[in-house]
Design a protein around this motif. Structure first.
Motif, PDB file in Angstrom:
ATOM      1  N   ALA A 108       0.797  -1.152   0.066  1.00 15.50           N
ATOM      2  CA  ALA A 108      -0.117  -0.242   0.025  1.00 15.50           C
ATOM      3  C   ALA A 108       0.749   1.313  -0.131  1.00 15.50           C
ATOM      4  N   VAL A 109       2.074   1.319   0.718  1.00 15.34           N
ATOM      5  CA  VAL A 109       2.743   2.352   0.688  1.00 15.34           C
ATOM      6  C   VAL A 109       3.606   2.773  -0.400  1.00 15.34           C
ATOM      7  N   THR A 110       4.006   1.409  -1.154  1.00 11.50           N
ATOM      8  CA  THR A 110       4.625   1.702  -2.398  1.00 11.50           C
ATOM      9  C   THR A 110       3.728   2.071  -3.618  1.00 11.50           C
ATOM     10  N   LEU A 111       2.594   1.924  -3.656  1.00 14.54           N
ATOM     11  CA  LEU A 111       1.654   2.214  -4.357  1.00 14.54           C
ATOM     12  C   LEU A 111       1.065   3.717  -4.523  1.00 14.54           C
ATOM     13  N   HIS A 112       1.611   4.489  -3.311  1.00 10.05           N
ATOM     14  CA  HIS A 112       1.233   5.780  -3.383  1.00 10.05           C
ATOM     15  C   HIS A 112       2.117   6.542  -4.461  1.00 10.05           C
ATOM     16  N   GLY A 113       1.392   7.491  -4.766  1.00 13.61           N
ATOM     17  CA  GLY A 113       2.221   8.272  -6.226  1.00 13.61           C
ATOM     18  C   GLY A 113       1.803   9.861  -5.705  1.00 13.61           C
ATOM     19  N   GLY A 114       1.774  10.746  -6.799  1.00  8.80           N
ATOM     20  CA  GLY A 114       1.312  11.969  -6.747  1.00  8.80           C
ATOM     21  C   GLY A 114       1.845  12.596  -5.512  1.00  8.80           C
ATOM     22  N   GLU A 115       1.035  13.496  -4.779  1.00 10.38           N
ATOM     23  CA  GLU A 115       1.697  14.199  -3.491  1.00 10.38           C
ATOM     24  C   GLU A 115       2.401  13.307  -2.468  1.00 10.38           C
ATOM     25  N   ALA A 116       2.011  11.864  -2.576  1.00 14.08           N
ATOM     26  CA  ALA A 116       2.691  11.161  -1.514  1.00 14.08           C
ATOM     27  C   ALA A 116       4.029  10.557  -2.264  1.00 14.08           C
ATOM     28  N   SER A 117       4.426  10.799  -3.327  1.00 18.31           N
ATOM     29  CA  SER A 117       5.726  10.176  -4.109  1.00 18.31           C
ATOM     30  C   SER A 117       7.077  10.408  -3.293  1.00 18.31           C
ATOM     31  N   ALA A 118       7.298  11.582  -2.627  1.00 20.31           N
ATOM     32  CA  ALA A 118       8.424  11.950  -1.888  1.00 20.31           C
ATOM     33  C   ALA A 118       8.353  11.160  -0.760  1.00 20.31           C
ATOM     34  N   SER A 119       7.200  10.767   0.067  1.00 23.38           N
ATOM     35  CA  SER A 119       7.418  10.210   1.122  1.00 23.38           C
ATOM     36  C   SER A 119       7.620   8.493   0.950  1.00 23.38           C
ATOM     37  N   ARG A 120       7.100   8.230  -0.283  1.00 29.16           N
ATOM     38  CA  ARG A 120       7.090   6.905  -0.760  1.00 29.16           C
ATOM     39  C   ARG A 120       8.636   6.624  -1.216  1.00 29.16           C
ATOM     40  N   ASN A 121       9.191   7.520  -1.648  1.00 27.68           N
ATOM     41  CA  ASN A 121      10.462   7.363  -2.288  1.00 27.68           C
ATOM     42  C   ASN A 121      11.601   7.344  -1.040  1.00 27.68           C
ATOM     43  N   ARG A 122      11.149   8.093   0.156  1.00 31.41           N
ATOM     44  CA  ARG A 122      12.101   8.224   1.240  1.00 31.41           C
ATOM     45  C   ARG A 122      11.711   6.628   1.968  1.00 31.41           C
ATOM     46  N   PHE A 123      10.795   6.052   2.014  1.00 28.97           N
ATOM     47  CA  PHE A 123      10.247   4.814   2.773  1.00 28.97           C
ATOM     48  C   PHE A 123      11.047   3.762   1.646  1.00 28.97           C
ATOM     49  N   ASN A 124      11.318   3.683   0.448  1.00 29.47           N
ATOM     50  CA  ASN A 124      11.916   2.721  -0.433  1.00 29.47           C
ATOM     51  C   ASN A 124      13.334   2.900   0.074  1.00 29.47           C
ATOM     52  N   GLN A 125      13.932   4.137   0.536  1.00 24.68           N
ATOM     53  CA  GLN A 125      15.294   4.078   0.790  1.00 24.68           C
ATOM     54  C   GLN A 125      15.726   3.934   2.150  1.00 24.68           C
ATOM     55  N   LEU A 126      14.849   3.555   3.162  1.00 22.47           N
ATOM     56  CA  LEU A 126      15.222   2.946   4.262  1.00 22.47           C
ATOM     57  C   LEU A 126      15.745   1.684   4.306  1.00 22.47           C
ATOM     58  N   SER A 127      16.440   1.541   5.282  1.00 17.31           N
ATOM     59  CA  SER A 127      17.215   0.157   5.421  1.00 17.31           C
ATOM     60  C   SER A 127      16.151  -0.887   5.855  1.00 17.31           C
ATOM     61  N   GLY A 128      16.397  -2.272   5.638  1.00 23.39           N
ATOM     62  CA  GLY A 128      15.479  -3.039   6.009  1.00 23.39           C
ATOM     63  C   GLY A 128      14.883  -3.175   7.204  1.00 23.39           C
ATOM     64  N   ALA A 129      15.841  -2.790   8.425  1.00 23.92           N
ATOM     65  CA  ALA A 129      15.395  -2.711   9.836  1.00 23.92           C
ATOM     66  C   ALA A 129      14.582  -1.450   9.909  1.00 23.92           C
ATOM     67  N   GLU A 130      14.734  -0.464   9.230  1.00 23.36           N
ATOM     68  CA  GLU A 130      14.057   0.783   9.462  1.00 23.36           C
ATOM     69  C   GLU A 130      12.683   0.443   8.768  1.00 23.36           C
ATOM     70  N   LYS A 131      12.578  -0.142   7.561  1.00 23.68           N
ATOM     71  CA  LYS A 131      11.070  -0.455   7.052  1.00 23.68           C
ATOM     72  C   LYS A 131      10.295  -1.299   8.185  1.00 23.68           C
ATOM     73  N   ASN A 132      10.969  -2.335   8.746  1.00 23.32           N
ATOM     74  CA  ASN A 132      10.342  -3.220   9.557  1.00 23.32           C
ATOM     75  C   ASN A 132       9.835  -2.518  10.905  1.00 23.32           C
ATOM     76  N   ALA A 133      10.514  -1.471  11.460  1.00 24.13           N
ATOM     77  CA  ALA A 133      10.304  -0.686  12.373  1.00 24.13           C
ATOM     78  C   ALA A 133       9.076   0.168  12.163  1.00 24.13           C
ATOM     79  N   MET A 134       9.046   0.764  10.707  1.00 23.68           N
ATOM     80  CA  MET A 134       7.766   1.583  10.431  1.00 23.68           C
ATOM     81  C   MET A 134       6.470   0.727  10.336  1.00 23.68           C
ATOM     82  N   LEU A 135       6.618  -0.332   9.653  1.00 20.50           N
ATOM     83  CA  LEU A 135       5.594  -1.265   9.341  1.00 20.50           C
ATOM     84  C   LEU A 135       4.812  -1.915  10.765  1.00 20.50           C
ATOM     85  N   ARG A 136       5.903  -2.191  11.735  1.00 23.75           N
ATOM     86  CA  ARG A 136       5.243  -2.538  12.937  1.00 23.75           C
ATOM     87  C   ARG A 136       4.832  -1.515  13.663  1.00 23.75           C
TER      88      ARG A 136
END
Length: 400
Positions: free
Chosen positions: A367-395
């Motif tokens: 759901a996060v990675t399908l965000h576009g438009g106004e959410a593109s910058a936040s999506r791109n920052r999410f994609n650049q997080l480390s695996g541990a950081e992604k897991n923390a945010m998803l948790r």
């Protein structure tokens, strides 16, 4: 007595054994933070009684042709689309059609705005007319709606930034639309050319919970009321098929459902995820904290709450543009969905996630990675997080 004592002891031992066995068989009640239904704390006795009446009408009343179902319909009860007051399953997904710009729905005389894909015997289910754009809407969770209804228009407008003056790429706007005749504007309403800020639904096309409830009875189940006596299938005015008191009780039930409760808020990984959520500016649209205005229901009045939404429309890019819209929203614009209760979505969705407006995302990360438009910058920052950081945010998101 001496002869009866062993019998008494044997009976007591048997009773204890049965009780122990029952404890193993009967599951314990779920914790309050693991369920979405239930009343907000602080209701009076009379309010709890009214809540119970609305609960029964919402979850227990099943409609058939004998008590007004159809002729066309999507579901036979309110609760069938919102099990446990949670999100709907793809089987209960609604289809809206007929409007592709801000000038209104051009297919109201051909069944719009909602497809009744089922019908009672003797009638045919509707079909999407040729040339009509459409979108699929997965039913949302119901809890906490009374808090969202009480957010002042001024607070919603304060979060809007149509010209993106702060240059963060986010330019949320309200959805303005005309009120139906049976809906009265809020005391603190701020109108624009006789149109009012709407806030409920995927496109924020419903003004308040009365509007939402009346539409759901009429469009989803084919049940007319004194508020809207026009049959959705035949387009004829008919006698109300549900008492006005019942509609009002259901509205009160929705208004006084408790807000979802966060789980594991003190967990270190969850807290790390919360900070990352804010750092990559997901909170630019999913505002963590809002407040209610005055309500005659003291339990809802002047309360701070944490829904993770701004109730505004945002351009989500071409990937989520279905070519269909409602009110003043553009086809690529969607209201920010509240994130509270997100981690409990699978409980009502058959054990799997079905997220975004049409259920296409099968995980929170998707759901996060399908965000576009106004959410593109936040999506791109999410994609650049480390695996541990992604897991923390998803948790963190799963804890909401």
């Amino acid at each position: 007595m001496q002869k009866r004592l062993p019998i008494v002891l044997l009976s007591l031992m048997s009773l204890v054994a049965i009780m122990v066995s029952c404890e193993k068989i009967i599951p314990s009640s779920p914790k309050e933070d693991e369920i979405l239904d239930g009343p907000v704390e602080g209701l009076s006795y009379d309010q709890l009684r009214r809540f119970a009446l609305g609960d029964a009408a919402f979850n227990n009343e099943i409609f058939t042709p004998a008590n007004g179902l159809g002729p066309g319909f999507v579901a036979t009860s309110c609760g069938s689309c919102h099990a446990g007051d949670g999100k709907g399953h793809p089987f209960t997904t609604l289809v809206r059609f007929g409007q592709n710009d801000e000038t209104g729905n051009k297919f109201l005389d051909q069944g719009g705005p909602q497809l009744q894909n089922r019908a009672i015997p003797g009638y045919k289910p509707e079909q999407i007319p040729s040339g009509a754009t459409f979108s699929k809407f997965t039913p949302p969770a119901n809890t906490g709606l009374g808090f969202l209804e009480l957010v002042a228009d001024a607070d919603i407008l304060a979060m809007a930034d149509p010209q993106d003056l702060d240059n963060d790429g986010i330019s949320g706007v309200p959805n303005y639309a005309v009120l139906p005749s049976y809906v009265q504007a809020f005391n603190n309403a701020i109108a624009l050319k006789e149109k009012y800020i709407h806030r409920f639904g995927k496109k924020a096309a419903a003004y308040n919970l009365l509007h939402q409830t009346v539409n759901a009875y009429n469009q989803d189940i084919g049940i007319t009321s004194s508020f809207d006596p026009v049959d959705a299938y035949t387009r004829m005015v008919i006698d109300p098929e549900i008492p006005t008191l019942t509609v009002n009780n259901v509205v009160f039930y929705l208004q006084t459902l408790k807000a979802p409760m966060q789980r594991d808020a003190g967990n270190a990984e969850v807290e790390t995820g919360r900070k990352l959520f804010e750092k990559i500016n997901c909170s630019g649209c999913h505002k963590p904290t809002l407040k209610t205005g005055f309500s005659p229901v003291a339990a809802l009045s002047n309360k701070e709450f944490h829904p993770y939404t701004d109730l505004l429309l945002h351009d989500m890019g071409p990937g989520l543009d279905d070519g269909y819209t409602e009110g003043s929203a553009k086809t690529s614009e969607w209201r920010t969905p509240p994130l509270w209760g997100l981690g409990l979505s699978m409980n009502s969705q058959g054990g799997s996630y079905h997220l975004l407006h049409d259920g296409r995302a099968k995980s929170i990360e998707e759901a996060v990675t399908l965000h576009g438009g106004e959410a593109s910058a936040s999506r791109n920052r999410f994609n650049q997080l480390s695996g541990a950081e992604k897991n923390a945010m998803l948790r963190f998101l799963e804890s909401l």
